[in-house]
Design a protein around this motif. Structure first.
Motif, PDB file in Angstrom:
ATOM      1  N   ASP A 477     -27.634  83.673 -51.683  1.00 21.42           N
ATOM      2  CA  ASP A 477     -26.170  83.709 -51.697  1.00 21.42           C
ATOM      3  C   ASP A 477     -25.686  84.559 -52.864  1.00 21.42           C
ATOM      4  O   ASP A 477     -26.469  85.090 -53.645  1.00 21.42           O
ATOM      5  CB  ASP A 477     -25.600  82.288 -51.766  1.00 21.42           C
ATOM      6  CG  ASP A 477     -26.141  81.496 -52.934  1.00 21.42           C
ATOM      7  OD1 ASP A 477     -26.680  82.131 -53.881  1.00 21.42           O
ATOM      8  OD2 ASP A 477     -26.068  80.256 -52.934  1.00 21.42           O
ATOM      9  N   LEU A 478     -24.389  84.674 -52.999  1.00 18.28           N
ATOM     10  CA  LEU A 478     -23.815  85.573 -54.005  1.00 18.28           C
ATOM     11  C   LEU A 478     -24.085  85.098 -55.422  1.00 18.28           C
ATOM     12  O   LEU A 478     -24.340  85.905 -56.321  1.00 18.28           O
ATOM     13  CB  LEU A 478     -22.303  85.685 -53.766  1.00 18.28           C
ATOM     14  CG  LEU A 478     -21.563  86.709 -54.631  1.00 18.28           C
ATOM     15  CD1 LEU A 478     -22.118  88.105 -54.400  1.00 18.28           C
ATOM     16  CD2 LEU A 478     -20.064  86.670 -54.336  1.00 18.28           C
ATOM     17  N   ASP A 479     -24.013  83.769 -55.670  1.00 19.15           N
ATOM     18  CA  ASP A 479     -24.255  83.253 -57.028  1.00 19.15           C
ATOM     19  C   ASP A 479     -25.686  83.513 -57.481  1.00 19.15           C
ATOM     20  O   ASP A 479     -25.933  83.883 -58.641  1.00 19.15           O
ATOM     21  CB  ASP A 479     -23.977  81.745 -57.058  1.00 19.15           C
ATOM     22  CG  ASP A 479     -22.503  81.426 -56.813  1.00 19.15           C
ATOM     23  OD1 ASP A 479     -21.678  82.338 -57.038  1.00 19.15           O
ATOM     24  OD2 ASP A 479     -22.202  80.299 -56.399  1.00 19.15           O
ATOM     25  N   GLN A 480     -26.654  83.351 -56.595  1.00 24.28           N
ATOM     26  CA  GLN A 480     -28.047  83.612 -56.954  1.00 24.28           C
ATOM     27  C   GLN A 480     -28.271  85.088 -57.279  1.00 24.28           C
ATOM     28  O   GLN A 480     -28.987  85.428 -58.238  1.00 24.28           O
ATOM     29  CB  GLN A 480     -28.970  83.187 -55.802  1.00 24.28           C
ATOM     30  CG  GLN A 480     -29.029  81.662 -55.604  1.00 24.28           C
ATOM     31  CD  GLN A 480     -29.845  81.289 -54.389  1.00 24.28           C
ATOM     32  OE1 GLN A 480     -29.905  82.051 -53.426  1.00 24.28           O
ATOM     33  NE2 GLN A 480     -30.436  80.093 -54.406  1.00 24.28           N
ATOM     34  N   LEU A 481     -27.646  85.971 -56.507  1.00 25.05           N
ATOM     35  CA  LEU A 481     -27.787  87.397 -56.777  1.00 25.05           C
ATOM     36  C   LEU A 481     -27.132  87.775 -58.100  1.00 25.05           C
ATOM     37  O   LEU A 481     -27.646  88.620 -58.845  1.00 25.05           O
ATOM     38  CB  LEU A 481     -27.186  88.212 -55.643  1.00 25.05           C
ATOM     39  CG  LEU A 481     -27.922  88.142 -54.291  1.00 25.05           C
ATOM     40  CD1 LEU A 481     -27.141  88.891 -53.221  1.00 25.05           C
ATOM     41  CD2 LEU A 481     -29.323  88.719 -54.433  1.00 25.05           C
ATOM     42  N   PHE A 482     -26.006  87.150 -58.426  1.00 23.73           N
ATOM     43  CA  PHE A 482     -25.306  87.455 -59.679  1.00 23.73           C
ATOM     44  C   PHE A 482     -26.129  87.011 -60.886  1.00 23.73           C
ATOM     45  O   PHE A 482     -26.320  87.777 -61.855  1.00 23.73           O
ATOM     46  CB  PHE A 482     -23.938  86.765 -59.682  1.00 23.73           C
ATOM     47  CG  PHE A 482     -23.171  86.982 -60.950  1.00 23.73           C
ATOM     48  CD1 PHE A 482     -22.604  88.223 -61.256  1.00 23.73           C
ATOM     49  CD2 PHE A 482     -23.009  85.942 -61.865  1.00 23.73           C
ATOM     50  CE1 PHE A 482     -21.908  88.411 -62.430  1.00 23.73           C
ATOM     51  CE2 PHE A 482     -22.313  86.141 -63.049  1.00 23.73           C
ATOM     52  CZ  PHE A 482     -21.765  87.378 -63.326  1.00 23.73           C
ATOM     53  N   ILE A 483     -26.635  85.766 -60.828  1.00 21.62           N
ATOM     54  CA  ILE A 483     -27.449  85.271 -61.945  1.00 21.62           C
ATOM     55  C   ILE A 483     -28.746  86.079 -62.065  1.00 21.62           C
ATOM     56  O   ILE A 483     -29.202  86.405 -63.164  1.00 21.62           O
ATOM     57  CB  ILE A 483     -27.747  83.772 -61.759  1.00 21.62           C
ATOM     58  CG1 ILE A 483     -26.444  82.971 -61.819  1.00 21.62           C
ATOM     59  CG2 ILE A 483     -28.743  83.279 -62.801  1.00 21.62           C
ATOM     60  CD1 ILE A 483     -26.616  81.490 -61.551  1.00 21.62           C
ATOM     61  N   GLY A 484     -29.346  86.436 -60.923  1.00 22.22           N
ATOM     62  CA  GLY A 484     -30.558  87.246 -60.946  1.00 22.22           C
ATOM     63  C   GLY A 484     -30.314  88.606 -61.553  1.00 22.22           C
ATOM     64  O   GLY A 484     -31.163  89.146 -62.283  1.00 22.22           O
TER      65      GLY A 484
END
Length: 616
Positions: A477-484
């Motif tokens: 999802d978007l949050d995982q991609l942002f933190i990654g």
């Protein structure tokens, strides 16, 4: 058909008598071992041969007669010829010398199916050990002129004979090494010469009890062979054999006590067992204990390989202890221990000062590189603190350094390998701070590399499947991609700083590992190098035979071919490969590609020895 007769050079001038030897089955060859002198009693000769046959396990028999011309023995040749009826054989060889000539004649008596003797006469003019002729290598046979066969019934069969002369002492003491390291197949035509050589060498070697009788023995039988002038021996060797029995018993008893102590429950606890398995000194001590148990074993070494293994281990242990005693005598002269102790602490201070300057250089702008200031300062101060702790520990131990070195130097009495193993362990202890720096840098760099590789898979929509050990597709999802993305950016910008510290301390660690590797290779070289076998190869090369080569002794028209069989020694590389003592590997056998992969990924290169299976 070619009849090959292997004749010992020591019997060329023997007195008249009977030829004792063996017929090689299936090879049409005979091996002459000795000559029984006249006078003799045929019954006693039969009894003696039967006794020697039981002791040696060789099918000894009377091959024929040998006639040496002397005054007053004109009828000796015909008398010896009549003995073929007392010693019935399928073939009877009758050799005789001629007055004023160095050659001799040969008559072959064979039995027909009715048991009647048929004479085949061959004039064999031998050049008894002359220098005539060249050198001929290999096992090839050169055809001589065909000799006419004159039978009592006028048979016209033609035959050829080759005399192969050999030095009996060298053949008996040598060990023939087959090229294929196996028993040749008698059905294969190309293996027949090798099979013949193996049987000839085995016949001479197993007939050793036949050579114990010399001219000084009071007995009914007098013989000529390589020891007939006197039995070869050494008083020093015999005294050492007598003294070795109580020494071996005492050593075996002491080793039994030592092994029982080492197998006690206290020393087999997990921490003690782990520490002893990582110290080179403990590994070398257990290795030498195993060596002494092999040398002092009460079991007699009957096989050649077992004897050579015991001899190589004994010579290696003797040389090792001798070099250790020389080192002890050198160290305890002119107060060298005190001088070494006085230079050890200043050397440690110098190394610490150089490490501090290196860290100060890394905390700045090394080689003009722009590092992460915060991480650079944290890592630099962290390593500087460890250096100060190490220097404090060294100065705390400085009053006891000389006493420790004094007792450590006595360990060289157990052998040079023990001293080198102890030096390797001391090096590991003195450079423990460098190893700690390497471990810290490697772990930090490894976590950074593996974190970047995991986050790189996140960008591509992949993940590592732990259960199936493969990379599978995955939706984030978007949050995982942002933190990654944030984590990937942080690790990527911190990577140059961690990589530089890892590179510097890895190079320092590799220097220490290379020094310890040289010590371990030196220890393994002393433990495994076959010194006894190499000494035999250099000073008595005939003891280790790879094959034979033939020299032409006489090649004249109308006479058969006479060859001299010389032993071809084993190559030096083959000696090392064949008799090298198995040792424990210093490190796992990783390829250079695997080592480079470990260094690139930040995996640890452990400094200790891994006691695994024995390898050559």
């Amino acid at each position: 058909m070619v009849l090959k007769i292997f004749f010992p050079q020591c019997c060329n001038k023997a007195d008249s008598g009977l030829l004792v030897g063996r017929w090689i089955p299936g090879q049409n060859s005979a091996v002459v071992l000795a000559v029984i002198h006249y006078p003799f009693i045929p019954g006693q000769v039969k009894q003696y041969i039967h006794q020697m046959r039981g002791q040696s396990g060789v099918d000894l028999t009377v091959l024929g007669s040998w006639s040496m011309p002397k005054e007053g023995q004109e009828g000796m040749e015909s008398f010896l010829r009549d003995l073929s009826t007392i010693f019935p054989q399928g073939q009877w060889l009758q050799l005789s010398r001629e007055m004023g000539k160095i050659g001799f004649r040969c008559h072959v008596l064979t039995r027909d199916p009715n048991g009647k003797l048929i004479q085949q006469e061959k004039e064999l003019k031998e050049d008894g050990g002359g220098e005539k002729g060249g050198t001929k290598r290999g096992g090839g046979e050169k055809k001589g002129e065909e000799n006419k066969v004159e039978g009592e019934e006028g048979g016209g069969e033609k035959d050829k004979v080759i005399f192969i002369h050999y030095e009996q002492r060298k053949v008996m003491l040598s060990q023939l090494h087959p090229i294929d390291n196996g028993v040749p197949d008698p059905q294969t035509e190309s293996q027949l010469p090798q099979l013949l050589l193996l049987q000839v060498f085995g016949t001479v070697c197993q007939s050793e009890p036949l050579f114990f009788l010399d001219k000084y023995d009071d007995g009914p039988v007098k013989m000529t062979h390589w020891q007939s002038e006197g039995r070869e021996g050494s008083i020093i060797v015999e005294l050492m054999k007598q003294a070795s029995t109580p020494v071996c018993l005492l050593t075996t008893w002491m080793l039994t006590l030592w092994t029982s102590l080492c197998s006690s429950r206290i020393l087999n606890m997990r921490p003690m067992r782990f520490i002893s398995s990582k110290l080179s000194t403990c590994v070398q001590l257990s290795y030498r204990t195993e060596h002494l148990q092999t040398v002092c074993s009460p079991t007699r070494a009957t096989a050649h390989n077992h004897f050579m293994r015991k001899a190589n281990i004994f010579v290696s242990f003797f040389v090792d202890v001798s070099l250790g005693l020389l080192l002890v005598s050198w160290m305890y002269r002119e107060n060298r221990i005190g001088k070494l102790a006085n230079t050890l602490v200043p050397a440690a201070d110098y190394v610490a000062k150089e490490l501090e300057e290196l860290l100060q250089w890394l905390m700045g702008a090394p080689a003009g590189l722009k590092m992460n200031r915060a991480l650079d300062q944290v890592l630099g101060r962290f390593f500087l603190y460890h250096i100060h702790l190490w220097i404090s520990y060294i100065h705390l131990m400085s009053p006891f350094v000389e006493m420790i070195l004094w007792y450590v130097g006595l360990s060289a009495c157990l052998g040079l390998t023990f001293a080198l193993s102890l030096l390797s362990d001391i090096t590991a202890l003195l450079t423990f701070h460098i190893y700690c720096f390497y471990v810290y840098g490697a772990r930090l760099y490894c976590m950074t590399v593996y974190g970047l590789s995991s986050l790189w898979r996140l960008f591509r929509g992949k993940k590592w499947n732990v259960l199936r050990q493969r990379v599978d597709s995955c939706s984030y999802d978007l949050d995982q991609l942002f933190i990654g993305t944030l984590l990937f950016t942080i690790l990527l910008f911190l990577l140059p700083t961690t990589a530089l510290y890892y590179l510097v301390f890895t190079l320092l660690r590799l220097v220490v590992v290379m020094f310890q590797g040289v010590l371990h290779l030196s220890v393994d070289f002393i433990n495994s190098f076959p010194l006894f076998a190499m000494g035999l190869r250099l000073f008595r090369s005939y003891r280790l035979a790879e094959g034979v080569k033939f020299r032409v002794l006489c090649e004249e028209p109308g006479t058969p071919l006479h060859l001299m069989m010389d032993i071809n020694p084993l190559k030096v590389s083959s000696v090392v490969q064949t008799y090298r003592t198995p040792t424990y590997s210093c490190y796992p056998k990783d390829s250079w590609l695997a080592l480079c992969k470990k260094l690139f990924l930040g995996e640890l290169i452990y400094p200790w020895r891994h006691k695994t299976t024995k390898i050559d």
